[in-house]
Design a protein around this motif. Structure first.
Motif, PDB file in Angstrom:
ATOM      1  N   TYR A  19      -5.859 -11.714 -13.956  1.00 28.54           N
ATOM      2  CA  TYR A  19      -6.504 -11.281 -12.726  1.00 28.54           C
ATOM      3  C   TYR A  19      -6.052  -9.844 -12.526  1.00 28.54           C
ATOM      4  O   TYR A  19      -4.853  -9.557 -12.558  1.00 28.54           O
ATOM      5  CB  TYR A  19      -6.085 -12.152 -11.542  1.00 28.54           C
ATOM      6  CG  TYR A  19      -6.728 -11.733 -10.248  1.00 28.54           C
ATOM      7  CD1 TYR A  19      -7.981 -12.211  -9.893  1.00 28.54           C
ATOM      8  CD2 TYR A  19      -6.098 -10.834  -9.396  1.00 28.54           C
ATOM      9  CE1 TYR A  19      -8.587 -11.821  -8.710  1.00 28.54           C
ATOM     10  CE2 TYR A  19      -6.696 -10.437  -8.214  1.00 28.54           C
ATOM     11  CZ  TYR A  19      -7.936 -10.929  -7.881  1.00 28.54           C
ATOM     12  OH  TYR A  19      -8.537 -10.530  -6.717  1.00 28.54           O
ATOM     13  N   VAL A  20      -7.001  -8.923 -12.353  1.00 26.82           N
ATOM     14  CA  VAL A  20      -6.683  -7.499 -12.312  1.00 26.82           C
ATOM     15  C   VAL A  20      -7.059  -6.910 -10.958  1.00 26.82           C
ATOM     16  O   VAL A  20      -8.190  -7.061 -10.498  1.00 26.82           O
ATOM     17  CB  VAL A  20      -7.440  -6.739 -13.427  1.00 26.82           C
ATOM     18  CG1 VAL A  20      -7.114  -5.260 -13.387  1.00 26.82           C
ATOM     19  CG2 VAL A  20      -7.120  -7.330 -14.790  1.00 26.82           C
ATOM     20  N   ASP A  21      -6.099  -6.256 -10.312  1.00 26.35           N
ATOM     21  CA  ASP A  21      -6.331  -5.454  -9.110  1.00 26.35           C
ATOM     22  C   ASP A  21      -5.404  -4.249  -9.216  1.00 26.35           C
ATOM     23  O   ASP A  21      -4.319  -4.216  -8.639  1.00 26.35           O
ATOM     24  CB  ASP A  21      -6.055  -6.267  -7.848  1.00 26.35           C
ATOM     25  CG  ASP A  21      -6.405  -5.503  -6.578  1.00 26.35           C
ATOM     26  OD1 ASP A  21      -7.164  -4.505  -6.650  1.00 26.35           O
ATOM     27  OD2 ASP A  21      -5.918  -5.887  -5.498  1.00 26.35           O
ATOM     28  N   ILE A  22      -5.843  -3.278 -10.041  1.00 27.27           N
ATOM     29  CA  ILE A  22      -5.035  -2.112 -10.398  1.00 27.27           C
ATOM     30  C   ILE A  22      -5.810  -0.855 -10.026  1.00 27.27           C
ATOM     31  O   ILE A  22      -7.022  -0.772 -10.232  1.00 27.27           O
ATOM     32  CB  ILE A  22      -4.734  -2.098 -11.913  1.00 27.27           C
ATOM     33  CG1 ILE A  22      -3.983  -3.359 -12.334  1.00 27.27           C
ATOM     34  CG2 ILE A  22      -3.926  -0.865 -12.282  1.00 27.27           C
ATOM     35  CD1 ILE A  22      -3.801  -3.484 -13.841  1.00 27.27           C
ATOM     36  N   ALA A  88      -2.957  -5.410  -5.586  1.00 25.06           N
ATOM     37  CA  ALA A  88      -2.186  -6.639  -5.848  1.00 25.06           C
ATOM     38  C   ALA A  88      -1.446  -6.585  -7.181  1.00 25.06           C
ATOM     39  O   ALA A  88      -0.380  -7.154  -7.332  1.00 25.06           O
ATOM     40  CB  ALA A  88      -3.103  -7.854  -5.806  1.00 25.06           C
ATOM     41  N   GLY A  89      -2.031  -5.935  -8.201  1.00 28.82           N
ATOM     42  CA  GLY A  89      -1.372  -5.830  -9.503  1.00 28.82           C
ATOM     43  C   GLY A  89      -2.150  -6.525 -10.603  1.00 28.82           C
ATOM     44  O   GLY A  89      -3.361  -6.706 -10.525  1.00 28.82           O
ATOM     45  N   TRP A  90      -1.427  -6.921 -11.629  1.00 30.83           N
ATOM     46  CA  TRP A  90      -2.012  -7.556 -12.809  1.00 30.83           C
ATOM     47  C   TRP A  90      -1.292  -8.880 -13.010  1.00 30.83           C
ATOM     48  O   TRP A  90      -0.089  -8.917 -13.241  1.00 30.83           O
ATOM     49  CB  TRP A  90      -1.834  -6.639 -14.006  1.00 30.83           C
ATOM     50  CG  TRP A  90      -2.398  -7.103 -15.302  1.00 30.83           C
ATOM     51  CD1 TRP A  90      -3.483  -7.903 -15.511  1.00 30.83           C
ATOM     52  CD2 TRP A  90      -1.913  -6.758 -16.598  1.00 30.83           C
ATOM     53  NE1 TRP A  90      -3.704  -8.075 -16.849  1.00 30.83           N
ATOM     54  CE2 TRP A  90      -2.749  -7.372 -17.544  1.00 30.83           C
ATOM     55  CE3 TRP A  90      -0.858  -5.975 -17.057  1.00 30.83           C
ATOM     56  CZ2 TRP A  90      -2.561  -7.243 -18.915  1.00 30.83           C
ATOM     57  CZ3 TRP A  90      -0.679  -5.842 -18.411  1.00 30.83           C
ATOM     58  CH2 TRP A  90      -1.526  -6.468 -19.338  1.00 30.83           C
ATOM     59  N   TYR A  91      -2.024  -9.963 -12.913  1.00 34.21           N
ATOM     60  CA  TYR A  91      -1.452 -11.298 -13.030  1.00 34.21           C
ATOM     61  C   TYR A  91      -1.855 -11.920 -14.366  1.00 34.21           C
ATOM     62  O   TYR A  91      -3.022 -11.858 -14.758  1.00 34.21           O
ATOM     63  CB  TYR A  91      -1.925 -12.186 -11.877  1.00 34.21           C
ATOM     64  CG  TYR A  91      -1.415 -11.705 -10.541  1.00 34.21           C
ATOM     65  CD1 TYR A  91      -0.235 -12.215 -10.018  1.00 34.21           C
ATOM     66  CD2 TYR A  91      -2.104 -10.737  -9.820  1.00 34.21           C
ATOM     67  CE1 TYR A  91       0.248 -11.766  -8.801  1.00 34.21           C
ATOM     68  CE2 TYR A  91      -1.618 -10.284  -8.607  1.00 34.21           C
ATOM     69  CZ  TYR A  91      -0.454 -10.799  -8.098  1.00 34.21           C
ATOM     70  OH  TYR A  91       0.031 -10.358  -6.895  1.00 34.21           O
ATOM     71  N   ILE A  92      -0.891 -12.523 -15.041  1.00 38.26           N
ATOM     72  CA  ILE A  92      -1.087 -13.141 -16.358  1.00 38.26           C
ATOM     73  C   ILE A  92      -0.696 -14.616 -16.255  1.00 38.26           C
ATOM     74  O   ILE A  92       0.336 -14.946 -15.663  1.00 38.26           O
ATOM     75  CB  ILE A  92      -0.184 -12.468 -17.427  1.00 38.26           C
ATOM     76  CG1 ILE A  92      -0.344 -10.950 -17.424  1.00 38.26           C
ATOM     77  CG2 ILE A  92      -0.411 -13.061 -18.792  1.00 38.26           C
ATOM     78  CD1 ILE A  92      -1.693 -10.468 -17.829  1.00 38.26           C
TER      79      ILE A  92
END
Length: 100
Positions: A19-22, A88-92
């Motif tokens: 999930y990407v919010d960069i 929010a960032g980058w979630y893996i």
């Protein structure tokens, strides 16, 4: 990641969800393969990950032949300190390496 021994494999695939919010054009993510012995870079599987996704995405990347040894997988987020808007960032999640 911890070391992953692929020395007996004839091929391998990295699968994960992201999930990407960069912040686009200023911050970015990379997926890198490292030699487990000395952490030197073997390959960059995905570069310049940025922007926003509205949902989780499933990613699948074939590993190059040079990675069929003892490796580590690195998910690297590079960000500046500018916070005009909170990202929010980058979630893996659901990281898996499969071999045929």
């Amino acid at each position: 990641s911890p070391p992953i021994d692929l020395s007996g494999a004839v091929g391998a695939t990295l699968n994960f969800s992201q999930y990407v919010d960069i912040e686009e054009s200023f911050d970015s993510g990379q997926v890198r393969l490292l030699d487990a012995g000395d952490d030197s870079e073997i390959a960059v599987l995905q570069d310049n990950i940025d922007g926003e996704t509205s949902n989780w995405e499933q990613i699948s990347k074939a590993l190059p032949a040079a990675a069929l040894g003892n490796i580590k997988i690195e998910f690297r987020l590079i960000t500046d300190d500018f916070n005009e808007r909170a990202f929010a960032g980058w979630y893996i999640d659901d990281v898996e390496v499969t071999v045929p």
